[in-house]
Write a protein that holds these residues in place. Structure first.
Motif, PDB file in Angstrom:
ATOM      1  N   GLN B 119       0.839  -1.202   0.000  1.00 39.34           N
ATOM      2  CA  GLN B 119       0.000   0.000   0.000  1.00 39.34           C
ATOM      3  C   GLN B 119       0.866   1.242   0.000  1.00 39.34           C
ATOM      4  OE1 GLN B 119      -2.394  -0.698   3.594  1.00 39.34           O
ATOM      5  NE2 GLN B 119      -1.624   1.210   4.436  1.00 39.34           N
ATOM      6  N   SER B 120       0.272   2.356  -0.387  1.00 36.63           N
ATOM      7  CA  SER B 120       1.044   3.593  -0.467  1.00 36.63           C
ATOM      8  C   SER B 120       0.951   4.345   0.855  1.00 36.63           C
ATOM      9  CB  SER B 120       0.551   4.458  -1.626  1.00 36.63           C
ATOM     10  OG  SER B 120      -0.834   4.729  -1.509  1.00 36.63           O
ATOM     11  N   ASP B 121       2.034   5.034   1.202  1.00 37.66           N
ATOM     12  CA  ASP B 121       2.084   5.778   2.461  1.00 37.66           C
ATOM     13  C   ASP B 121       1.174   6.996   2.443  1.00 37.66           C
ATOM     14  OD1 ASP B 121       3.826   4.075   3.682  1.00 37.66           O
ATOM     15  OD2 ASP B 121       5.621   5.270   3.303  1.00 37.66           O
ATOM     16  N   GLN B 123      -1.929   7.685   0.024  1.00 39.60           N
ATOM     17  CA  GLN B 123      -3.354   7.361  -0.123  1.00 39.60           C
ATOM     18  C   GLN B 123      -3.737   6.067   0.598  1.00 39.60           C
ATOM     19  OE1 GLN B 123      -5.370   9.685  -1.130  1.00 39.60           O
ATOM     20  NE2 GLN B 123      -3.482  10.873  -1.414  1.00 39.60           N
ATOM     21  N   GLY B 124      -2.811   5.131   0.664  1.00 38.36           N
ATOM     22  CA  GLY B 124      -3.074   3.894   1.413  1.00 38.36           C
ATOM     23  C   GLY B 124      -4.278   3.111   0.935  1.00 38.36           C
ATOM     24  N   ALA B 125      -4.530   3.119  -0.374  1.00 37.23           N
ATOM     25  CA  ALA B 125      -5.702   2.413  -0.899  1.00 37.23           C
ATOM     26  C   ALA B 125      -5.543   0.897  -0.778  1.00 37.23           C
ATOM     27  CB  ALA B 125      -5.932   2.785  -2.355  1.00 37.23           C
ATOM     28  N   ALA B 126      -4.308   0.431  -0.854  1.00 34.10           N
ATOM     29  CA  ALA B 126      -4.036  -1.006  -0.850  1.00 34.10           C
ATOM     30  C   ALA B 126      -4.800  -1.707  -1.969  1.00 34.10           C
ATOM     31  CB  ALA B 126      -4.375  -1.628   0.511  1.00 34.10           C
ATOM     32  N   GLN B 127      -4.846  -1.082  -3.138  1.00 34.14           N
ATOM     33  CA  GLN B 127      -5.615  -1.632  -4.246  1.00 34.14           C
ATOM     34  C   GLN B 127      -4.836  -1.730  -5.552  1.00 34.14           C
ATOM     35  OE1 GLN B 127      -9.661  -0.542  -5.045  1.00 34.14           O
ATOM     36  NE2 GLN B 127      -9.678   0.922  -3.384  1.00 34.14           N
TER      37      GLN B 127
END
Ligand SMILES: Cc1cc2nc3c(=O)[nH]c(=O)nc-3n(C[C@H](O)[C@H](O)[C@H](O)COP(=O)(O)OP(=O)(O)OC[C@H]3O[C@@H](n4cnc5c(N)ncnc54)[C@H](O)[C@@H]3O)c2cc1C
Ligand SMILES: Nc1ncnc2c1ncn2[C@@H]1O[C@H](COP(=O)(O)O)[C@@H](O)[C@H]1O
Lengths: 321, 255
Positions: B119-121, B123-127
Motif C-alpha cells: 500500500q502507499s504511504d 493514499q493507502g488504498a491497498a488496491q
C-alpha cells in the motif's frame, strides 16, 4: 439493498463481521441489509449471523472455497452479487478482503473504498477514510454504477452495537458454479513462526520504540527507561523490519496484541496497524515531537518534544523516587 | 526472468500535510518526496531475484514529472531501465485509474513477475497492485514476505494477521504485493548513481485518462480526537516531573 460479506474461518465468524453489520445498518436507513457468508460448510457462522437484524443470510457453500483463494472468492462473489443486485457491498478491511476485494471490484468495473472509518448516509452517501498515515481524514464519494464496494476498518464500529433481530433471519443458499481448474493459487496450511520467546501480552508495563529513535544505537536509551520502569521493551514494525529489535517484540496487527497497565510510546506516530495492537492498554503515554501525530488521539498523557531530551529527564525523575 | 516493479513517489513521512484552499487536496509546495517504503522493499526483492535467476528489472511509475526522481533512485540501486507514465493529473486520481495506466504501459513487456508495494504511504488504498493483476490477467498474492521462483511457478509466503503465515504457489507470470521487512534494503552506491545516468527512462504519455476515477475526494479534514489527552508542558525536566506525578497519583500505574 446493502450486502455485508462476512468473513469466517472453518465456521468461526470473524468478529469484525459484526462491526460491518453495524456499519451497514448505519448506511442503510430504511433499506434492507442482507448478509453473505462464504466458505466450505460455513453453516455455524451463518447461524450466528442470522441473529443480526438482517433481512436474510445468504450462504455460498462450496468445497472449492476452502482453503481461501482470491480466484475462487472472486468468482463466487461475482455470481452472488449478480443475483442479489445490491447497491453497496460492505466488507471488513482484513488481510483477506485486501486480497480479493480489489479484484472483484475491478472485474465488475466498480469503485471500492478501503479502510473506511465512518459513513455519512444519504441518497449519495460518502465515506470517511484515513490518508497520509492517519494525519488526515478524507471524505470520499464513489462514482459510477452500483454496486459500490466499501471495506470497513477493524475497530471503527462496535460489533456489540449491531442491531439484533427479534427472530433469527432466514438462511438461504446461493448456488454458484466454480471451476477447480480456474483456481490458480494453491495455498498450503497456515503456520506460526517458531514459538515466541517473549510474551508481551502478559506484561504489566511496556515501553515501545518507533522510528523516532532514529538509529539502532539509541535503542539502549529506551531499554534504560524500560528497566527503570520495570517494563518490557516493544517496538513498532519498522524497528523490527530494520532488525534493530527481534520480530517477537513487535506490537500491532502483524505482531502481538498487548494490554498492559502502562504503555509508553516513544517516537511512534500511531498508525492504525500499530494502534490495534495496544489500544487496550489502560494508560497510554505518548512522547513525540509532532503535536499532530495520531498517537495523541488515543494517549492519556502526552509530551510534545524531542525524545532524546525527554527520556533522559524521565529516567532521572524516576530514579529520584 | 523479467521483473517489473511499480514504484510510487510519496511525500516524506515527516511531512505534515496541510489542506489546500479547495479542501480536497494538500499543499504540495512545501513537501519533499521519496520512494514509497514497501516499494523500496519490492525493488530490493526484484534485485535479489535477478541476482539468483538472471534477467532484467524494469521499474515503473505513474505520476507527474517530479516522480521521475524515484525512477532515478531505483536505477541507481540497480534497476536496468524505467518506464514513466507521465501526466500531471495522475497525482490526484484513484487506484482504479492508476492501475489502468500502469497496465497499458507494461502490457507488451512480456513480464514473468510484477511486484508492487502492499500500500502507499499517502493514499493507502491497498488496491493498485491487485487491480493491476486483474487488468493484466495475472494471478496474485498480497502482503508477501518471501518469494521462491521455481521453473514456471512461484511460491510465496503470505503474511496473515496476528503472526500467522501461509505459503501459496501459483503459475508465472504473477503479481505480488510486497510487505515492508521482507528483506534488508541496500542503498545506492556512488557507482550506481553514476551508472544510472546512462540508463533509459521511457516516457509514456496518457492520451486520455484510461478510465474515469471511481473514488473522488469530496473534502479533507484533520482527525478528531476521541480521547482527552493531558499534555504535560514546560522544560523536559518539568514535563518529566509532571508525568511521573500523574502516573503515580492519578493513573496509579507506578508504585
Ligand atoms: C498490513 C500492514 C500491517 C502492519 N503491521 C504493523 C504492526 O503490526 N505494527 C506496527 O507498528 N506497524 C505495522 N504496520 C506499519 C504501520 O502502518 C506504520 O507504518 C508503522 O506503525 C509506523 O511506525 P512508527 O510509528 O515507528 O514510524 P513513523 O510513522 O515514521 O513515526 C515516527 C514518529 O516519530 C516521531 N519522532 C521523530 N523523531 C522524534 C524525536 N526525536 N522525538 C520524538 N518523536 C520523534 C515522528 O514525529 C513520528 O510521529 C503495518 C502496515 C501494514 C500495511
Ligand atoms: N502512481 C503509481 N505509480 C506506480 N506505482 C504505484 C502508483 N500508485 C500505487 N502504486 C503501486 O501500488 C502499491 C499500492 O498503492 P495503493 O493502492 O495506493 O495503496 C504501491 O505500493 C505501489 O507499488
Amino acid at each position: 439493498m446493502i450486502v455485508v460479506v462476512a468473513e469466517q474461518q472453518r465456521g468461526k465468524l470473524h468478529r469484525a463481521s459484526w462491526e460491518v453489520v453495524a456499519a451497514a445498518q448505519e448506511l442503510a436507513g430504511d433499506q434492507p441489509v442482507d448478509a453473505v457468508v462464504i466458505g466450505a460448510n460455513p453453516a455455524e457462522a451463518a447461524s450466528e449471523l442470522s441473529q443480526a437484524a438482517v433481512r436474510a443470510v445468504h450462504v455460498i457453500d462450496s468445497p472449492l472455497l476452502e482453503p481461501y483463494t482470491p480466484d475462487a472468492y472472486t468468482a463466487a462473489l461475482d455470481q452472488a452479487i449478480a443475483e442479489l443486485k445490491p447497491s453497496h457491498v460492505l466488507l471488513p478491511h482484513t488481510y483477506r478482503t485486501r486480497d480479493f476485494a480489489p479484484t472483484l471490484a475491478a472485474r465488475l468495473n466498480r469503485g471500492l473504498v478501503t479502510d473506511c472509518v465512518g459513513i455519512k448516509p444519504g441518497d449519495k452517501p460518502t465515506f470517511l477514510r484515513p490518508t497520509y498515515q492517519g494525519k488526515l481524514i478524507a471524505e470520499v464519494a464513489v462514482e459510477g454504477d452500483v454496486p459500490h464496494f466499501v471495506s470497513i476498518q477493524i475497530g471503527a464500529y462496535r460489533g456489540d452495537s449491531a442491531k439484533r433481530g427479534s427472530t433469527a433471519a432466514p438462511i438461504n443458499t446461493v448456488v454458484v458454479s466454480l471451476d477447480a481448474s480456474a483456481i490458480r493459487e494453491k495455498p498450503e496450511e497456515p503456520f506460526q513462526e517458531a514459538k515466541q520467546a517473549v510474551d508481551l501480552s502478559q506484561a504489566e508495563r511496556i515501553v515501545a520504540v518507533g522510528r523516532g529513535i532514529k538509529a539502532q544505537e539509541h535503542i539502549a536509551l529506551a531499554e534504560t527507561l524500560a528497566k527503570t520502569l520495570g517494563a518490557q521493551l516493544a517496538a513498532s514494525r519498522p524497528i523490527c523490519d530494520s532488525g534493530w529489535l527481534p520480530m517477537e517484540r513487535q506490537v500491532g496487527s502483524s505482531g502481538q496484541t498487548v494490554a498492559p497497565k502502562l504503555y509508553v510510546a516513544l517516537g511512534i506516530s500511531g498508525a492504525i496497524q500499530h494502534v490495534v495492537g495496544m489500544k487496550g492498554a489502560r494508560t497510554i503515554v505518548a512522547i513525540n515531537k509532532d503535536a499532530d501525530a495520531p498517537i495523541f488521539e488515543i494517549a492519556d498523557y502526552g509530551i510534545v518534544g524531542d525524545l532524546f531530551e525527554i527520556v533522559p529527564a524521565l529516567i532521572a525523575e524516576l530514579e529520584k523516587t | 526472468m523479467r521483473i517489473a516493479v511499480c514504484i510510487k513517489q510519496v511525500p516524506t513521512r515527516e511531512w505534515q500535510p496541510r489542506i489546500d484552499g479547495t479542501r480536497r487536496g494538500v499543499r504540495e509546495q512545501d513537501a519533499s518526496f521519496e520512494m514509497n517504503e514497501p516499494d523500496a522493499y519490492a525493488l530490493e526483492e526484484a534485485l535479489c531475484l535477478r541476482e539468483k535467476h538472471g534477467g532484467e528489472v524494469v521499474v515503473c511509475t505513474a505520476g507527474p514529472a517530479r516522480a521521475s526522481q524515484v525512477l532515478r533512485e531505483a536505477l541507481a540501486r540497480g534497476a536496468d531501465r524505467a518506464i514513466h507514465v507521465e501526466d500531471e493529473r495522475l497525482s490526484s486520481v484513484d487506484a482504479f485509474v492508476v492501475a489502468g495506466a500502469l497496465a497499458d504501459a507494461v502490457r507488451e513487456e512480456k513480464l514473468d513477475l510484477v511486484l508492487t508495494g502492499l500500500q502507499s504511504d499517502d493514499q493507502g488504498a491497498a488496491q493498485t497492485g491487485v487491480i493491476l493483476a486483474e487488468r493484466l490477467g495475472l494471478p496474485h498474492a498480497t502482503i508477501v514476505m518471501d518469494v521462491q521462483v521455481q521453473e514456471s511457478s512461484v511460491r510465496v509466503k503470505r503474511e496473515l494477521e496476528g503472526g500467522w503465515f501461509q505459503w501459496v504457489q501459483m503459475p508465472l507470470p504473477a503479481l505480488l504485493t510486497i510487505q515492508s521487512g521482507i528483506n534488508q534494503l541496500r542503498y545506492a552506491t556512488l557507482k550506481g548513481i553514476m551508472a544510472a545516468k546512462k540508463k533509459e527512462i521511457r516516457k509514456v504519455v496518457l492520451a486520455a485518462p484510461a478510465a474515469a476515477p471511481r473514488v473522488r475526494v469530496v473534502s479533507l479534514d484533520v482527525p478528531r480526537k476521541t480521547k482527552q489527552t493531558q499534555m504535560l508542558t514546560g522544560s523536559p525536566s518539568e514535563a518529566a516531573k509532571g508525568l511521573v506525578r500523574k502516573l503515580k497519583d492519578e493513573a496509579r500505574v507506578l508504585a
